[in-house]
Design a protein around this motif. Structure first.
Motif, PDB file in Angstrom:
ATOM      1  N   VAL A  39       0.838  -1.205   0.000  1.00  0.00           N
ATOM      2  CA  VAL A  39       0.000   0.000   0.000  1.00  0.00           C
ATOM      3  C   VAL A  39       0.874   1.257   0.000  1.00  0.00           C
ATOM      4  O   VAL A  39       0.601   2.209  -0.744  1.00  0.00           O
ATOM      5  N   ILE A  40       1.931   1.259   0.782  1.00  0.00           N
ATOM      6  CA  ILE A  40       2.828   2.420   0.814  1.00  0.00           C
ATOM      7  C   ILE A  40       3.501   2.600  -0.538  1.00  0.00           C
ATOM      8  O   ILE A  40       3.622   3.720  -1.045  1.00  0.00           O
ATOM      9  N   TYR A  41       3.928   1.508  -1.177  1.00  0.00           N
ATOM     10  CA  TYR A  41       4.550   1.590  -2.493  1.00  0.00           C
ATOM     11  C   TYR A  41       3.568   2.136  -3.525  1.00  0.00           C
ATOM     12  O   TYR A  41       3.910   3.013  -4.318  1.00  0.00           O
ATOM     13  N   GLN A  42       2.327   1.637  -3.524  1.00  0.00           N
ATOM     14  CA  GLN A  42       1.326   2.103  -4.492  1.00  0.00           C
ATOM     15  C   GLN A  42       1.036   3.591  -4.298  1.00  0.00           C
ATOM     16  O   GLN A  42       0.949   4.350  -5.257  1.00  0.00           O
ATOM     17  N   ASN A  43       0.879   4.022  -3.049  1.00  0.00           N
ATOM     18  CA  ASN A  43       0.604   5.438  -2.790  1.00  0.00           C
ATOM     19  C   ASN A  43       1.782   6.325  -3.170  1.00  0.00           C
ATOM     20  O   ASN A  43       1.588   7.424  -3.689  1.00  0.00           O
ATOM     21  N   ILE A  91      -5.073   6.877 -12.809  1.00  0.00           N
ATOM     22  CA  ILE A  91      -4.067   5.935 -12.329  1.00  0.00           C
ATOM     23  C   ILE A  91      -4.765   4.626 -11.974  1.00  0.00           C
ATOM     24  O   ILE A  91      -5.707   4.624 -11.187  1.00  0.00           O
ATOM     25  N   PRO A  92      -4.318   3.500 -12.539  1.00  0.00           N
ATOM     26  CA  PRO A  92      -4.884   2.217 -12.119  1.00  0.00           C
ATOM     27  C   PRO A  92      -4.327   1.830 -10.748  1.00  0.00           C
ATOM     28  O   PRO A  92      -3.127   1.646 -10.579  1.00  0.00           O
ATOM     29  N   VAL A  93      -5.193   1.747  -9.757  1.00  0.00           N
ATOM     30  CA  VAL A  93      -4.786   1.462  -8.378  1.00  0.00           C
ATOM     31  C   VAL A  93      -4.854  -0.043  -8.155  1.00  0.00           C
ATOM     32  O   VAL A  93      -5.883  -0.670  -8.403  1.00  0.00           O
ATOM     33  N   LYS A  94      -3.751  -0.613  -7.674  1.00  0.00           N
ATOM     34  CA  LYS A  94      -3.649  -2.059  -7.462  1.00  0.00           C
ATOM     35  C   LYS A  94      -3.288  -2.328  -6.007  1.00  0.00           C
ATOM     36  O   LYS A  94      -2.115  -2.455  -5.681  1.00  0.00           O
ATOM     37  N   TYR A  95      -4.274  -2.418  -5.140  1.00  0.00           N
ATOM     38  CA  TYR A  95      -4.026  -2.763  -3.747  1.00  0.00           C
ATOM     39  C   TYR A  95      -4.118  -4.271  -3.565  1.00  0.00           C
ATOM     40  O   TYR A  95      -4.849  -4.940  -4.294  1.00  0.00           O
ATOM     41  N   PRO A  96      -3.416  -4.826  -2.576  1.00  0.00           N
ATOM     42  CA  PRO A  96      -3.463  -6.270  -2.362  1.00  0.00           C
ATOM     43  C   PRO A  96      -4.876  -6.743  -2.014  1.00  0.00           C
ATOM     44  O   PRO A  96      -5.608  -6.071  -1.284  1.00  0.00           O
ATOM     45  N   LEU A  97      -5.232  -7.888  -2.547  1.00  0.00           N
ATOM     46  CA  LEU A  97      -6.513  -8.568  -2.304  1.00  0.00           C
ATOM     47  C   LEU A  97      -7.723  -7.785  -2.812  1.00  0.00           C
ATOM     48  O   LEU A  97      -8.857  -8.125  -2.480  1.00  0.00           O
ATOM     49  N   LEU A  98      -7.519  -6.729  -3.586  1.00  0.00           N
ATOM     50  CA  LEU A  98      -8.621  -5.962  -4.164  1.00  0.00           C
ATOM     51  C   LEU A  98      -8.451  -5.925  -5.675  1.00  0.00           C
ATOM     52  O   LEU A  98      -7.335  -5.989  -6.182  1.00  0.00           O
ATOM     53  N   GLU A  99      -9.552  -5.767  -6.390  1.00  0.00           N
ATOM     54  CA  GLU A  99      -9.458  -5.668  -7.837  1.00  0.00           C
ATOM     55  C   GLU A  99      -8.918  -4.290  -8.235  1.00  0.00           C
ATOM     56  O   GLU A  99      -9.039  -3.320  -7.479  1.00  0.00           O
ATOM     57  N   GLU A 100      -8.332  -4.241  -9.405  1.00  0.00           N
ATOM     58  CA  GLU A 100      -7.747  -2.993  -9.896  1.00  0.00           C
ATOM     59  C   GLU A 100      -8.860  -2.004 -10.243  1.00  0.00           C
ATOM     60  O   GLU A 100      -9.815  -2.343 -10.924  1.00  0.00           O
ATOM     61  N   ARG A 101      -8.708  -0.787  -9.766  1.00  0.00           N
ATOM     62  CA  ARG A 101      -9.687   0.268 -10.028  1.00  0.00           C
ATOM     63  C   ARG A 101      -8.964   1.510 -10.518  1.00  0.00           C
ATOM     64  O   ARG A 101      -7.909   1.848 -10.007  1.00  0.00           O
ATOM     65  N   PRO A 102      -9.556   2.217 -11.498  1.00  0.00           N
ATOM     66  CA  PRO A 102      -8.927   3.466 -11.933  1.00  0.00           C
ATOM     67  C   PRO A 102      -9.303   4.619 -10.997  1.00  0.00           C
ATOM     68  O   PRO A 102     -10.453   4.770 -10.603  1.00  0.00           O
ATOM     69  N   LEU A 103      -8.317   5.408 -10.643  1.00  0.00           N
ATOM     70  CA  LEU A 103      -8.512   6.600  -9.823  1.00  0.00           C
ATOM     71  C   LEU A 103      -8.314   7.813 -10.716  1.00  0.00           C
ATOM     72  O   LEU A 103      -7.246   7.980 -11.302  1.00  0.00           O
ATOM     73  N   THR A 104      -9.337   8.653 -10.854  1.00  0.00           N
ATOM     74  CA  THR A 104      -9.267   9.833 -11.717  1.00  0.00           C
ATOM     75  C   THR A 104      -9.047  11.072 -10.853  1.00  0.00           C
ATOM     76  O   THR A 104      -9.836  11.357  -9.959  1.00  0.00           O
ATOM     77  N   ILE A 105      -7.985  11.807 -11.170  1.00  0.00           N
ATOM     78  CA  ILE A 105      -7.624  13.009 -10.418  1.00  0.00           C
ATOM     79  C   ILE A 105      -7.598  14.185 -11.392  1.00  0.00           C
ATOM     80  O   ILE A 105      -6.751  14.227 -12.285  1.00  0.00           O
ATOM     81  N   PRO A 106      -8.512  15.161 -11.247  1.00  0.00           N
ATOM     82  CA  PRO A 106      -8.422  16.358 -12.093  1.00  0.00           C
ATOM     83  C   PRO A 106      -7.314  17.277 -11.585  1.00  0.00           C
ATOM     84  O   PRO A 106      -7.234  17.571 -10.397  1.00  0.00           O
ATOM     85  N   ILE A 107      -6.447  17.723 -12.494  1.00  0.00           N
ATOM     86  CA  ILE A 107      -5.327  18.587 -12.133  1.00  0.00           C
ATOM     87  C   ILE A 107      -5.404  19.854 -12.969  1.00  0.00           C
ATOM     88  O   ILE A 107      -5.729  19.808 -14.158  1.00  0.00           O
ATOM     89  N   LYS A 108      -5.089  20.976 -12.348  1.00  0.00           N
ATOM     90  CA  LYS A 108      -5.089  22.264 -13.041  1.00  0.00           C
ATOM     91  C   LYS A 108      -3.810  23.013 -12.674  1.00  0.00           C
ATOM     92  O   LYS A 108      -3.396  23.026 -11.520  1.00  0.00           O
ATOM     93  N   ALA A 109      -3.180  23.623 -13.690  1.00  0.00           N
ATOM     94  CA  ALA A 109      -1.975  24.424 -13.480  1.00  0.00           C
ATOM     95  C   ALA A 109      -2.126  25.730 -14.240  1.00  0.00           C
ATOM     96  O   ALA A 109      -2.658  25.750 -15.344  1.00  0.00           O
TER      97      ALA A 109
END
Length: 173
Positions: A28-32, A147-165
């Motif tokens: 989890v720390i590595y993924q984050n 970002i495709p989030v891959k936590y242990p024992l959970l299915e892969e889910r995409p995390l969408t983050i809107p960014i503005k600069a």
């Protein structure tokens, strides 16, 4: 008391659970940390693209700022606004070494796994009013970082983050 002392090997299941908990925590720390690193690199590239748009618009259309104008204007018969919206996909693709897949830009690992995806990339450039030295040219870049989030024992889910600069060119005097 004697019964508690004669339980040889009873800590082994607890030890195995502890090892699995530590491995899951490391994963989890590595993924984050990889998500944070990807977000920071994308944000830095976005700021560079917005700054490039400001620089390109102000240098090409109005190179001399001694009169106190901060906007992008060109003199043909009269002073006309001359701000062009620049396509940011080429610049951000080159900076982050991305590949185009459909309408999105994708970053892949050496093994071919998708690390992140950028979509709905937009760059808007706003010009200042003529003869107004308090405002400058402003570029705003926005996109969605997926970002495709891959936590242990959970299915892969995409995390969408809107960014503005944003980047802005203002006169200091």
């Amino acid at each position: 008391m004697k019964a508690l002392k004669k339980n040889d090997g009873s800590a082994m299941p607890l030890f195995i659970v502890g090892i699995f908990f530590i491995l899951a925590l490391v994963a989890v720390i590595y993924q984050n940390s990889t998500m944070i690193a990807a977000g920071r690199s994308v944000k830095a590239a976005m700021q560079k693209v917005a700054l490039n748009a400001i620089t390109q618009n102000s240098e090409e259309t109005y190179p001399s700022k001694r009169e106190g104008y901060t906007g992008a204007y060109e003199k043909q018969f009269d002073w006309n606004p001359a701000v062009e919206n620049i396509d940011p996909t080429d610049q951000i693709t080159e900076m982050l070494h991305l590949t185009q897949e459909g309408t999105a830009l994708v970053k892949r690992s050496a093994a071919g796994a998708e690390l992140y995806r950028l979509d709905t990339i937009q760059l808007t450039v706003e010009n200042t009013e003529f003869l107004n030295s308090s405002k400058g040219i402003k570029a705003t870049m926005s996109l969605n970082l997926v970002i495709p989030v891959k936590y242990p024992l959970l299915e892969e889910r995409p995390l969408t983050i809107p960014i503005k600069a944003t980047a802005e060119n203002k006169m200091k005097f």
